[in-house]
Scaffold this motif. Structure first.
Motif, PDB file in Angstrom:
ATOM      1  N   LEU A 183      48.064  66.115  58.529  1.00 17.86           N
ATOM      2  CA  LEU A 183      48.441  66.496  57.172  1.00 17.86           C
ATOM      3  C   LEU A 183      48.367  68.017  57.042  1.00 17.86           C
ATOM      4  CD1 LEU A 183      49.137  65.035  54.454  1.00 17.86           C
ATOM      5  CD2 LEU A 183      46.763  65.439  53.819  1.00 17.86           C
ATOM      6  N   LYS A 184      49.409  68.585  56.470  1.00 16.60           N
ATOM      7  CA  LYS A 184      49.477  70.033  56.288  1.00 16.60           C
ATOM      8  C   LYS A 184      49.322  70.389  54.811  1.00 16.60           C
ATOM      9  CE  LYS A 184      50.561  70.571  60.634  1.00 16.60           C
ATOM     10  NZ  LYS A 184      49.556  69.909  61.380  1.00 16.60           N
ATOM     11  N   GLU A 185      48.973  71.642  54.559  1.00 19.80           N
ATOM     12  CA  GLU A 185      48.820  72.111  53.189  1.00 19.80           C
ATOM     13  C   GLU A 185      50.115  71.910  52.391  1.00 19.80           C
ATOM     14  OE1 GLU A 185      47.753  76.225  50.820  1.00 19.80           O
ATOM     15  OE2 GLU A 185      47.001  75.953  52.858  1.00 19.80           O
ATOM     16  N   GLU A 186      51.255  72.111  53.039  1.00 22.44           N
ATOM     17  CA  GLU A 186      52.548  71.907  52.371  1.00 22.44           C
ATOM     18  C   GLU A 186      52.734  70.453  51.952  1.00 22.44           C
ATOM     19  OE1 GLU A 186      52.453  73.290  55.589  1.00 22.44           O
ATOM     20  OE2 GLU A 186      52.322  75.327  54.786  1.00 22.44           O
ATOM     21  N   LEU A 217      50.339  68.386  51.038  1.00 22.66           N
ATOM     22  CA  LEU A 217      49.515  68.176  49.850  1.00 22.66           C
ATOM     23  C   LEU A 217      50.200  68.761  48.612  1.00 22.66           C
ATOM     24  CD1 LEU A 217      46.875  66.889  48.985  1.00 22.66           C
ATOM     25  CD2 LEU A 217      45.760  69.081  49.341  1.00 22.66           C
ATOM     26  N   LYS A 218      50.761  69.935  48.749  1.00 20.23           N
ATOM     27  CA  LYS A 218      51.511  70.532  47.640  1.00 20.23           C
ATOM     28  C   LYS A 218      52.691  69.652  47.260  1.00 20.23           C
ATOM     29  CE  LYS A 218      50.340  75.325  48.634  1.00 20.23           C
ATOM     30  NZ  LYS A 218      50.846  76.636  49.075  1.00 20.23           N
ATOM     31  N   ALA A 219      53.363  69.107  48.257  1.00 25.21           N
ATOM     32  CA  ALA A 219      54.514  68.234  47.998  1.00 25.21           C
ATOM     33  C   ALA A 219      54.097  66.970  47.246  1.00 25.21           C
ATOM     34  CB  ALA A 219      55.200  67.866  49.314  1.00 25.21           C
ATOM     35  N   ILE A 220      52.922  66.446  47.542  1.00 25.06           N
ATOM     36  CA  ILE A 220      52.430  65.271  46.825  1.00 25.06           C
ATOM     37  C   ILE A 220      52.313  65.570  45.337  1.00 25.06           C
ATOM     38  CG2 ILE A 220      50.372  63.834  46.454  1.00 25.06           C
ATOM     39  CD1 ILE A 220      50.054  63.810  49.542  1.00 25.06           C
ATOM     40  N   PHE A 221      51.755  66.739  45.015  1.00 28.46           N
ATOM     41  CA  PHE A 221      51.602  67.094  43.601  1.00 28.46           C
ATOM     42  C   PHE A 221      52.944  67.394  42.943  1.00 28.46           C
ATOM     43  CE2 PHE A 221      47.245  67.779  45.085  1.00 28.46           C
ATOM     44  CZ  PHE A 221      46.592  66.985  44.162  1.00 28.46           C
TER      45      PHE A 221
END
Length: 78
Positions: A50-53, A55-59
């Motif tokens: 899992l990448k930071e991008e 996680l941002k995409a989930i939000f």
């Protein structure tokens, strides 16, 4: 950022639940972890793909769902 580059739904993976592209990590799982007190650091340590991008995409995906009223109404009087 375009969340569609990171979040997909495939009926053959987790019954079509939205997942992080190329994985079986569901949006629901990440939200459940955060809701139960997991930190981003804990999530990234437990799910190293899992990448930071992602996680941002989930939000961003959730924000888009809310804007399009794709949520369950909650009646406090019920």
């Amino acid at each position: 950022m375009n969340w569609q580059d990171h979040i997909v739904s495939n009926k053959d993976i987790l019954l079509g639940k939205p997942t992080v592209k190329g994985s079986r990590i569901s949006v629901e799982l990440i939200l459940d972890l955060l809701a139960t007190g997991w930190t981003e650091k804990m999530i990234f340590e437990s799910y190293p793909t899992l990448k930071e991008e992602d996680l941002k995409a989930i939000f961003l995906y959730l924000k888009n769902c809310m804007q399009n009223e794709l949520f369950f109404n909650y009646d406090k009087s019920a």
